[in-house]
Design a protein around this motif. Structure first.
Motif, PDB file in Angstrom:
ATOM      1  N   GLY A 188      22.738 -28.674 -10.972  1.00  0.00           N
ATOM      2  CA  GLY A 188      21.725 -28.835  -9.985  1.00  0.00           C
ATOM      3  C   GLY A 188      20.274 -28.599 -10.748  1.00  0.00           C
ATOM      4  N   LEU A 189      20.327 -27.286 -11.580  1.00  0.00           N
ATOM      5  CA  LEU A 189      19.102 -26.994 -12.603  1.00  0.00           C
ATOM      6  C   LEU A 189      18.785 -28.191 -13.537  1.00  0.00           C
ATOM      7  N   ARG A 218      15.199 -29.772 -13.438  1.00  0.00           N
ATOM      8  CA  ARG A 218      14.389 -30.194 -14.682  1.00  0.00           C
ATOM      9  C   ARG A 218      13.815 -31.421 -14.492  1.00  0.00           C
ATOM     10  N   THR A 219      14.802 -32.546 -14.317  1.00  0.00           N
ATOM     11  CA  THR A 219      14.288 -34.047 -14.370  1.00  0.00           C
ATOM     12  C   THR A 219      13.348 -33.979 -13.346  1.00  0.00           C
ATOM     13  N   VAL A 220      13.594 -33.698 -12.248  1.00  0.00           N
ATOM     14  CA  VAL A 220      12.510 -33.989 -10.888  1.00  0.00           C
ATOM     15  C   VAL A 220      11.088 -33.355 -11.471  1.00  0.00           C
ATOM     16  N   LEU A 221      11.204 -32.166 -12.014  1.00  0.00           N
ATOM     17  CA  LEU A 221      10.020 -31.463 -12.268  1.00  0.00           C
ATOM     18  C   LEU A 221       9.142 -32.145 -13.345  1.00  0.00           C
ATOM     19  N   VAL A 222      10.050 -32.710 -14.371  1.00  0.00           N
ATOM     20  CA  VAL A 222       9.186 -33.648 -15.270  1.00  0.00           C
ATOM     21  C   VAL A 222       8.731 -34.682 -14.943  1.00  0.00           C
ATOM     22  N   ILE A 223       9.389 -35.402 -13.916  1.00  0.00           N
ATOM     23  CA  ILE A 223       8.811 -36.621 -13.258  1.00  0.00           C
ATOM     24  C   ILE A 223       7.585 -36.210 -12.540  1.00  0.00           C
ATOM     25  N   GLN A 256      39.111  -9.021 -16.091  1.00  0.00           N
ATOM     26  CA  GLN A 256      37.688  -9.813 -16.315  1.00  0.00           C
ATOM     27  C   GLN A 256      38.078 -11.109 -15.951  1.00  0.00           C
ATOM     28  N   VAL A 257      37.128 -11.383 -14.836  1.00  0.00           N
ATOM     29  CA  VAL A 257      36.984 -12.942 -14.418  1.00  0.00           C
ATOM     30  C   VAL A 257      35.911 -13.347 -15.016  1.00  0.00           C
ATOM     31  N   THR A 258      36.230 -14.504 -15.577  1.00  0.00           N
ATOM     32  CA  THR A 258      35.086 -15.783 -16.089  1.00  0.00           C
ATOM     33  C   THR A 258      35.217 -16.752 -15.270  1.00  0.00           C
ATOM     34  N   GLN A 259      34.208 -17.391 -14.814  1.00  0.00           N
ATOM     35  CA  GLN A 259      34.110 -18.424 -14.049  1.00  0.00           C
ATOM     36  C   GLN A 259      33.097 -19.741 -14.498  1.00  0.00           C
ATOM     37  N   SER A 260      33.200 -20.761 -14.104  1.00  0.00           N
ATOM     38  CA  SER A 260      32.062 -21.839 -14.714  1.00  0.00           C
ATOM     39  C   SER A 260      31.059 -21.919 -13.706  1.00  0.00           C
ATOM     40  N   VAL A 261      29.934 -22.066 -13.950  1.00  0.00           N
ATOM     41  CA  VAL A 261      28.902 -22.340 -13.254  1.00  0.00           C
ATOM     42  C   VAL A 261      28.234 -23.655 -13.511  1.00  0.00           C
ATOM     43  N   ALA A 262      28.944 -24.898 -13.685  1.00  0.00           N
ATOM     44  CA  ALA A 262      28.622 -26.088 -13.964  1.00  0.00           C
ATOM     45  C   ALA A 262      27.883 -26.669 -13.036  1.00  0.00           C
ATOM     46  N   GLU A 263      28.352 -26.451 -11.876  1.00  0.00           N
ATOM     47  CA  GLU A 263      27.724 -27.123 -10.610  1.00  0.00           C
ATOM     48  C   GLU A 263      26.370 -26.531 -10.493  1.00  0.00           C
TER      49      GLU A 263
END
Length: 463
Positions: A149-150, A154-159, A138-145
């Motif tokens: 980006g998402l 979200r911020t760009v689309l709201v603006i 079992q390999v568990t890896q963060s997708v924080a980057e």
């Protein structure tokens, strides 16, 4: 709520909903693509770990090998078939991942999980351990980057949504004003008409060809029709009150004479009855002509179709000859039928008006001549009567105009002065023309000009 407010509100809400829906769709699609890419990346890393473990398991202890493959900000775990697990291998600040629940998977499985509001991709793959046991890697890896980006997206689309709503709201206001302006102009114009009693029209932009411009044109045409009908109604009331006064006065006078002397003097009785009958007939004819002149051309129920003017002229002259016992001759320069585009009943009415006019102002035979010239055909009514002075010729189509009353009455002719006016109105309604030429003391010629039509109907000889 006014129409302008409704258009403004509905269009603004619609723009906002569409904009939010589009931006939300963009974000969801991009999020799904990003997460799927991360899952595929972690799956590739897991496959690489499995391959590396298989190749190096004989020379390097498995636990040391797993530590070498431990992902950044992630965890590696080996789960045995009995559900037990070897110590988890973690890096960075991922110790909390070791506390996550786990279970043995006998096939490859990929999933996205969140731990403390941080996203991770976990991939489970079967692996043959050096002792021959099939374990679960079992390999568990963060997708924080990726999530960062998402978040930025979200911020760009709201603006973008907020900024884009500003011109959307402004354009909705402009659209509402533009759509409501013609309606407001129409309302003000109708209010002015109601207040002043004067017919007015909407000012229209010549370059515009949209539905609002068409609505304005329709409104102006309606006003023109109403104005024309109003003028015709006023003219009818004025003409009727003025012209019917004379025959009514004559009938009243002769009726009074009958009452006073009719019983004692038979000659007075006969004279009064004849006068009353004559004035009654004239009043009826005048009323019918006034009512016809009061109609709009489109109210005359015109039906344009091919008409055999040779047959029509023959039948009309025969009926006129029998009704008034006058000699009427009919000629044609073309044997057989002559076809024209007209309304048969209206054309017959015009012909009777012109024949009756010739009868009143002449005593000799009346001639009806049919001619064809190029794309037109003509019906000429010729009399050899008193004629019309040149200075009066241009006025004979005016309502109630009568030539030289003393001369016409000396011959016993008495009309209302409406016949030629009505004939001109009928000609305009059926697309014909009437021309009048005359020489005083020689006679008058009236000509009806009609467009020709080609037809294969059987010939009808003149009589």
């Amino acid at each position: 709520m006014s129409l302008r407010s409704k258009i403004y509100g509905y269009s603004s809400v619609l723009f906002a909903v569409l904009l939010i829906a589009v931006n939300l769709s963009v974000y969801l699609v991009f999020e799904r693509i990003s997460i799927n890419n991360e899952i595929r990346r972690v799956e590739a890393e897991a496959e690489s770990i499995v391959t590396g473990v298989r190749q190096s398991a004989d020379s390097i202890p498995p636990d040391d090998l797993l530590r070498a493959y431990a992902p950044v900000n992630g965890m590696l775990r080996i789960v045995h078939e009995d559900g037990s697990s070897s110590p988890a291998t973690t890096t960075g600040t991922s110790e909390r991942l070791s506390k996550l629940p786990y279970q043995y998977e006998n096939k490859t499985k990929s999933e996205y999980v969140q731990v403390d509001q941080v996203g991770y991709v976990r991939v489970s793959m079967p692996l043959i351990w050096p002792d021959g046991e099939v374990v679960n890697l079992q390999v568990t890896q963060s997708v924080a980057e990726t999530e960062g980006g998402l978040a930025t997206l979200r911020t760009v689309l709201v603006i973008v949504t907020i900024v884009a709503l500003i011109p959307a709201v402004v354009s909705s206001r402009i659209l509402a004003n533009r759509m409501a302006r013609p309606i407001q102009q129409m309302t003000r114009t109708m209010s002015d008409i109601q207040a002043s009693g004067q017919f007015k029209r909407l000012p229209l932009e010549q370059k515009s060809k949209d539905e609002l411009h068409t609505m304005g044109q329709t409104f102006n045409r309606m006003i023109e029709l109403l104005e024309s009908n109003f003028e015709r109604q006023e003219r009818f009331v004025s003409d009727a009150s003025h012209e019917l006064k004379t025959p009514l006065t004559i009938i009243e006078s002769y009726a009074s004479l009958l009452k006073r002397r009719g019983k004692e003097r038979p000659e007075v009785f006969d004279e009064a009855v004849d006068a009353i009958l004559s004035e009654s007939v004239r009043m009826r004819e005048m009323t019918e002509q006034l009512l016809m002149l009061a109609k709009q051309p489109e109210q005359m129920n015109v039906q344009l179709e091919p008409v055999d003017i040779a047959e029509l002229a023959t039948a009309s002259t025969r009926a006129f000859r029998e009704a008034y016992h006058r000699e009427v001759r009919c000629y044609s320069d073309t044997p057989g039928s002559i076809w024209a585009i007209s309304d048969e009943s209206k054309l017959k009415q015009m012909l009777f008006i012109l024949l009756d006019n010739a009868r009143k102002y002449s005593e000799d035979a009346i001639e009806v001549k049919l001619e064809t010239r190029g794309e037109s055909c003509r019906i000429r009514i010729v009399d050899k009567g008193i004629g019309i002075r040149e200075e009066e010729l241009a006025k004979v189509f005016d309502r109630f105009y009568q030539v030289d009353v003393s001369r016409t009455r000396s011959r016993g002719a008495r009309g209302s002065g409406l016949g030629l006016s009505l004939a001109k109105e009928l000609a305009g309604a059926v697309g014909a023309q009437i021309e009048l030429t005359s020489t005083e003391g020689v006679g008058t010629e009236a000509c009806i000009i009609l467009p020709r039509s080609v037809s294969n109907s059987p010939d009808c000889p003149l009589s």
